[in-house]
Design a protein around this motif. Structure first.
Motif, PDB file in Angstrom:
ATOM      1  N   LEU A  74      48.864  -0.363 -80.032  1.00 50.56           N
ATOM      2  CA  LEU A  74      49.248   0.634 -81.130  1.00 50.56           C
ATOM      3  C   LEU A  74      50.423   1.577 -80.580  1.00 50.56           C
ATOM      4  CD1 LEU A  74      45.655   2.019 -81.501  1.00 50.56           C
ATOM      5  CD2 LEU A  74      47.196   0.571 -83.304  1.00 50.56           C
ATOM      6  N   GLY A  78      53.647   1.294 -83.272  1.00 52.93           N
ATOM      7  CA  GLY A  78      54.171   2.317 -84.084  1.00 52.93           C
ATOM      8  C   GLY A  78      55.537   2.662 -83.740  1.00 52.93           C
ATOM      9  N   ALA A 203      54.146   6.726 -88.109  1.00 54.48           N
ATOM     10  CA  ALA A 203      54.279   5.716 -86.990  1.00 54.48           C
ATOM     11  C   ALA A 203      53.975   6.611 -85.656  1.00 54.48           C
ATOM     12  CB  ALA A 203      55.720   4.818 -86.810  1.00 54.48           C
ATOM     13  N   VAL A 206      50.822   6.942 -85.121  1.00 54.04           N
ATOM     14  CA  VAL A 206      50.018   5.635 -84.632  1.00 54.04           C
ATOM     15  C   VAL A 206      50.287   5.668 -83.112  1.00 54.04           C
ATOM     16  CG1 VAL A 206      50.235   3.095 -84.677  1.00 54.04           C
ATOM     17  CG2 VAL A 206      50.147   4.261 -86.748  1.00 54.04           C
TER      18      VAL A 206
END
Length: 247
Positions: A74, A78, A203, A206
């Motif tokens: 993740l 991101g 982003a 995330v």
């Protein structure tokens, strides 16, 4: 007669759209996008530098390994997302006058509608501006042909004056079109940078989620302290603390 272009030194703040420096604005916007990419890369290096290697020894079991891998994935996703979207703002763009009618140029169209003469000069619309340029260029070409064949000196002077006026009017129309084209390009870059900021914010959310997931998976609980047990002695009536032995 040639309609002179407004003098930037005497025009008001909204009289000349070129006075706002759209070309300089594009340079500043692209510099902002480059700074955003650099900051994103720095955050990515901080999060993914040596931390995962240090914490890998704290992973116990497949569940923790899957959670740590998901968190790292993740975070990388991101950071890549933010860099990709910001890089789109740095991509060279082609702009045409027809782009003024696109939905993304609604704000620019509103600005043009408030003061059309500042953008179109003596013309009423973009269509009239384009038609006027073509007309003056055609007239200039025809006068140049007639001038080359004219033997009379008086008519030559008249044709020369008409040719100069036609060329000046055509150049004025080209200048106005170039200003509009520069503004359209600057507006497109501005929208791209704004979209990149929104995507970068999402982003980073995330990335934060991935970092929290990774840290949770690699968190190691402190060792439990052993409980202190009191010595006891057993008597027929129950359990009593042991008597203190004098030294």
């Amino acid at each position: 007669m040639t309609s002179p272009l407004p003098d930037p030194a005497t025009a008001g703040p909204t009289a000349d759209p070129a006075a706002t420096g759209p070309a300089d604005a594009v340079t500043d916007l692209r510099a902002t996008a480059r700074w955003t990419i650099a900051a994103t890369a720095a955050v990515g290096a901080l999060l993914l530098g040596g931390g995962p290697l240090v914490a890998v020894g704290r992973i116990h079991g497949w569940a923790d390994a899957a959670a740590a891998f998901g968190g790292l994935a993740l975070a990388v996703l991101g950071i890549g997302w933010a860099i990709w979207q910001t890089g789109e703002a740095l991509t060279p763009r082609l702009a045409t006058l027809a782009d003024l009618g696109t939905p993304g140029m609604a704000g620019l169209r509103e600005a043009v509608a408030r003061d059309p003469s500042a953008y179109f000069g003596p013309y009423a619309s973009l269509e009239e501006l384009s038609a006027g340029r073509r007309l003056h260029e055609k007239i200039a070409a025809e006068l140049a042909v007639r001038l080359a064949r004219e033997p009379d000196a008086d008519r030559t002077r008249v044709l020369q004056q008409g040719l100069a006026d036609a060329r000046a009017n055509a150049q004025q129309a080209r200048t106005l079109q170039q200003r509009l084209l520069t503004l359209i390009h600057a507006w497109a870059v501005r929208d791209a940078v704004r979209r990149a900021r929104v995507h970068t914010l999402a982003a980073f959310m995330v990335v934060t989620l991935g970092a929290v997931l990774f840290l949770t998976a690699t968190h190691e609980d402190p060792p439990a302290q052993p409980a202190k047990s009191a010595r006891a002695c057993v008597s027929p009536t129950g359990v009593h603390p042991a008597a203190t032995v004098p030294r």
